[in-house]
Scaffold this active site. Structure first.
Site, PDB file in Angstrom:
ATOM      1  CE  LYS A  39      51.021   0.641   6.878  1.00 14.14           C
ATOM      2  NZ  LYS A  39      51.787   0.467   8.118  1.00 14.14           N
ATOM      3  CG  ASN A  40      54.940  -1.169   6.777  1.00 13.11           C
ATOM      4  OD1 ASN A  40      54.324  -0.172   7.155  1.00 13.11           O
ATOM      5  ND2 ASN A  40      54.491  -2.396   6.966  1.00 13.11           N
ATOM      6  NE  ARG A 113      54.444  -0.069  16.886  1.00 11.49           N
ATOM      7  CZ  ARG A 113      54.899  -0.323  18.111  1.00 11.49           C
ATOM      8  NH1 ARG A 113      54.170   0.007  19.140  1.00 11.49           N
ATOM      9  NH2 ARG A 113      56.054  -0.907  18.298  1.00 11.49           N
ATOM     10  CB  CYS A 137      47.191  -1.683  13.908  1.00 12.25           C
ATOM     11  SG  CYS A 137      46.773  -1.016  12.304  1.00 12.25           S
ATOM     12  CG  ASP A 327      51.485  -6.699   7.697  1.00 10.69           C
ATOM     13  OD1 ASP A 327      50.896  -5.938   8.457  1.00 10.69           O
ATOM     14  OD2 ASP A 327      52.704  -6.955   7.802  1.00 10.69           O
ATOM     15  CB  VAL A 349      54.205 -11.888  13.665  1.00 13.22           C
ATOM     16  CG1 VAL A 349      54.955 -10.568  13.829  1.00 13.22           C
ATOM     17  CG2 VAL A 349      54.908 -12.766  12.637  1.00 13.22           C
TER      18      VAL A 349
HETATM   19  N1  EPU Z   1      58.336  -6.554  19.677  1.00 12.73           N
HETATM   20  C1  EPU Z   1      58.694  -6.524  20.997  1.00 12.73           C
HETATM   21  N2  EPU Z   1      59.426  -5.462  21.440  1.00 12.73           N
HETATM   22  C2  EPU Z   1      59.804  -4.448  20.616  1.00 12.73           C
HETATM   23  C3  EPU Z   1      59.441  -4.496  19.266  1.00 12.73           C
HETATM   24  C4  EPU Z   1      58.692  -5.578  18.813  1.00 12.73           C
HETATM   25  O1  EPU Z   1      58.372  -7.438  21.763  1.00 12.73           O
HETATM   26  O2  EPU Z   1      60.471  -3.506  21.084  1.00 12.73           O
HETATM   27  C5  EPU Z   1      57.532  -7.698  19.183  1.00 12.73           C
HETATM   28  C6  EPU Z   1      56.120  -7.238  18.776  1.00 12.73           C
HETATM   29  O3  EPU Z   1      55.255  -7.153  19.862  1.00 12.73           O
HETATM   30  C7  EPU Z   1      55.718  -8.342  17.803  1.00 12.73           C
HETATM   31  C8  EPU Z   1      57.055  -8.675  17.113  1.00 12.73           C
HETATM   32  O4  EPU Z   1      58.084  -8.187  17.979  1.00 12.73           O
HETATM   33  O5  EPU Z   1      55.270  -9.466  18.503  1.00 12.73           O
HETATM   34  C9  EPU Z   1      57.213  -8.088  15.743  1.00 12.73           C
HETATM   35  O6  EPU Z   1      57.113  -6.675  15.758  1.00 12.73           O
HETATM   36  P1  EPU Z   1      57.946  -5.756  14.769  1.00 12.73           P
HETATM   37  O7  EPU Z   1      58.791  -4.840  15.566  1.00 12.73           O
HETATM   38  O8  EPU Z   1      58.599  -6.623  13.744  1.00 12.73           O
HETATM   39  O9  EPU Z   1      56.801  -4.945  14.063  1.00 12.73           O
HETATM   40  P2  EPU Z   1      56.719  -3.372  13.822  1.00 12.73           P
HETATM   41  O10 EPU Z   1      58.020  -2.845  13.369  1.00 12.73           O
HETATM   42  O11 EPU Z   1      56.034  -2.726  14.960  1.00 12.73           O
HETATM   43  C10 EPU Z   1      56.190  -3.553  11.268  1.00 12.73           C
HETATM   44  C11 EPU Z   1      55.096  -3.068  10.382  1.00 12.73           C
HETATM   45  C12 EPU Z   1      53.849  -3.907  10.615  1.00 12.73           C
HETATM   46  C13 EPU Z   1      54.178  -5.359  10.327  1.00 12.73           C
HETATM   47  C14 EPU Z   1      55.360  -5.812  11.184  1.00 12.73           C
HETATM   48  C15 EPU Z   1      55.816  -7.215  10.865  1.00 12.73           C
HETATM   49  C16 EPU Z   1      55.558  -0.720  10.147  1.00 12.73           C
HETATM   50  C17 EPU Z   1      55.156   0.673  10.466  1.00 12.73           C
HETATM   51  N3  EPU Z   1      54.814  -1.671  10.682  1.00 12.73           N
HETATM   52  O12 EPU Z   1      55.723  -3.367  12.598  1.00 12.73           O
HETATM   53  O13 EPU Z   1      52.903  -3.455   9.692  1.00 12.73           O
HETATM   54  O14 EPU Z   1      53.060  -6.155  10.585  1.00 12.73           O
HETATM   55  O15 EPU Z   1      56.479  -4.918  10.982  1.00 12.73           O
HETATM   56  O16 EPU Z   1      56.264  -7.289   9.564  1.00 12.73           O
HETATM   57  O17 EPU Z   1      56.508  -0.958   9.415  1.00 12.73           O
HETATM   58  C18 EPU Z   1      50.807  -2.876   8.909  1.00 12.73           C
HETATM   59  O18 EPU Z   1      51.376  -2.418   7.911  1.00 12.73           O
HETATM   60  O19 EPU Z   1      49.561  -3.021   8.986  1.00 12.73           O
HETATM   61  C19 EPU Z   1      51.606  -3.293  10.044  1.00 12.73           C
HETATM   62  C20 EPU Z   1      51.085  -3.507  11.243  1.00 12.73           C
END
Ligand code: EPU
Length: 455
Positions: A39-40, A113, A137, A327, A349
């Site tokens: 998915k990611n 997102r 989520c 995850d 995280v």
């Molecule tokens: N963060 C910030 N500011 C930002 C972006 C992130 O403070 O602008 C913080 C977040 O709040 C969090 C941390 O950085 O505390 C990590 O967030 P990250 O940006 O790495 O996560 P994401 O890109 O929003 C993706 C996956 C998630 C997975 C995380 C960590 C997708 C669509 N989502 O999220 O997947 O948990 O990376 O690996 O790729 C899932 O599949 O269920 C899922 C939530």
């Protein structure tokens, strides 16, 4: 309680509705499940197709809601999306890409997102982009400040409006020096998707290096991008004037593979996850072995089950790659309720990813969440202000309960807990699970789960 359709026959009306499951627990899950593209990765690679001058082909695209959302968002932006030459292949043709209006974007963005990742490609293509309020989520605030700061550094003008964010780049985008405050997956993808067509060189420091990011770099390199990955989380991107379409087979979904692996552990089952690979799951496999799980790795996939001895308590800290993924902790915690002794899971995280344990307590688990985290002994991951910890004492028998799914991974874990529990559970809101798990009901049925779709 009304029974809608027959959950054991895929394709019956039960699958069309599918928000509430009645699960009769106490059964081990046994058999084979296939995992397809991650998915990611798949959703991000679909967005990358906007950057090509020619059509792209993405293979092994999972049949999940998040893919549908990105597909319809691409379509409202004029991208023609059609089925490819094999099951799971999509052809994405951006020849007629255009701006979309607010209502269209808002209607199609749903709870995803991913729209934030449309910014860079749309700014290159059209000089403007609009991002509605973002969903995803409910696992914390999930801010987008890293994304917006990076886009400003590329030269974008960011205008926050009540309904969303309007971005423009009247003079085009240029390379930038960016250091992320945290190795965010999404922000790293944002920089990659923007820098490949920006004028000049971009240096990204403190980048995320998850396998899905490496696969996205592979996709962009196929399109004609020049990206080098240096030690210490540094990525250099030399902008190019033109990119072409790609033909790419998606990396497998290691989150789904880990979820089924934990389901085998929690239910004392035996599951062969076809398509799972060792390299991207090394850290998970180490933890699996330490807790008392066993696995056989073949070229086709990985077979997961319990070892001969009872499950053992462990301490785990979630982290960015190559650490233990956030995850993976939810399905693992269900298995840890059946382990001997006291386990500790530090969630470093996200700030709100242990709330799902409340329902497990309702089912008989002994879990205490420390909202401000725990000091503990040796810590591999530096302590973060937002972290929390769960202390799990086991083994505790689980019993059936009425529970409501909180988010994607928590939801999968509830279903596994209900399957491991004695008695009947009613699990509501399982639609969220299908955001990220392909053919979820069919797979449960194939593994011998005893359930009905009742709403
Ligand atoms: N963060 C910030 N500011 C930002 C972006 C992130 O403070 O602008 C913080 C977040 O709040 C969090 C941390 O950085 O505390 C990590 O967030 P990250 O940006 O790495 O996560 P994401 O890109 O929003 C993706 C996956 C998630 C997975 C995380 C960590 C997708 C669509 N989502 O999220 O997947 O948990 O990376 O690996 O790729 C899932 O599949 O269920 C899922 C939530």
């Amino acid at each position: 309680m009304t029974l809608i359709g027959d959950a054991k026959t895929p394709g019956t009306p039960a699958y069309a509705s599918g928000e509430v499951l009645e699960i009769r627990g106490g059964r081990s899950l046994k058999g084979q499940v296939d995992v397809r593209g991650a998915k990611n990765l798949a959703t991000k690679a679909m967005v990358a197709s906007l950057l090509g001058e020619t059509p792209s082909i993405l293979r092994d695209v999972p049949d999940i809601r998040d893919v549908e959302v990105v597909r319809s968002l691409l379509e409202v932006h004029g991208v023609h999306v059609t089925e490819g030459d094999e099951p799971g292949a999509l052809v994405l043709d951006p020849a007629d890409a255009k701006s979309a209006n607010f209502e269209e974007i808002d209607a199609h963005a749903g709870s995803s997102r991913i729209p934030i990742l449309f910014c860079g490609p749309l700014l290159h293509l059209l000089g403007q982009a609009f991002i509605p309020d973002l969903g995803g989520c409910r696992i914390g605030d999930r801010p987008i400040d890293f994304h917006l700061d990076a886009l400003r550094k590329f030269g974008a003008i960011v205008d926050k409006q009540p309904s969303g964010i309007r971005l423009s780049a009247p003079e085009g985008l240029h390379g930038a020096h960016i250091e992320l405050p945290y190795p965010s997956v999404g922000a790293t993808e944002q920089v990659l998707l923007t820098a490949v067509r920006a004028k000049g060189v971009t240096e990204l420091r403190n980048a995320a290096i998850e396998p899905e990011i490496m696969d996205l770099i592979g996709v962009l390199q196929k399109m004609g991008a020049i990206i080098s990955y240096e030690p210490n989380r540094v990525i250099f991107i030399e902008g190019v004037d033109e990119l072409r379409g790609y033909d790419h087979r998606s990396l497998f979904d290691r989150n789904e593979a880990a979820s089924w692996a934990c389901a085998a552990l929690a239910t004392d089952g035996d599951i062969f996850v076809k398509g799972a690979r060792q390299y991207e799951m090394l850290t998970f496999l180490n933890v699996y072995r330490k807790v008392g799980g066993d696995f056989d790795i073949t070229d086709e996939g990985i077979r997961f089950r319990r070892g001969k001895a009872p499950l053992k308590a462990i301490t785990v800290e979630t982290d960015v790659h190559p650490g233990f993924m956030t995850d993976w902790q939810q399905p693992l915690i269900v298995a840890l309720t059946q382990a001997n002794g006291q386990s500790v899971v530090h969630e470093t995280v996200y700030e709100n990813r242990l709330g799902f344990t409340r329902a497990l307590v309702q089912m008989g688990a002994d879990i205490v969440v420390h909202e401000d985290g725990l000091e503990g002994e040796y810590r591999r991951v530096p302590r973060r202000a937002l972290e929390q910890a769960a202390v799990i004492n086991g083994p505790t028998p689980l019993h059936g309960a009425d529970i409501v799914v909180p988010d994607l991974r928590g939801g999968f874990s509830y279903v596994v807990a209900a399957l491991a529990a004695e008695g009947t559970s009613r699990v509501s809101g399982v639609g969220i699970i299908r955001r990220g798990y392909e053919k979820f009901f069919e797979k449960l049925t194939a593994l011998g789960a005893d359930f009905d779709v009742v709403g």
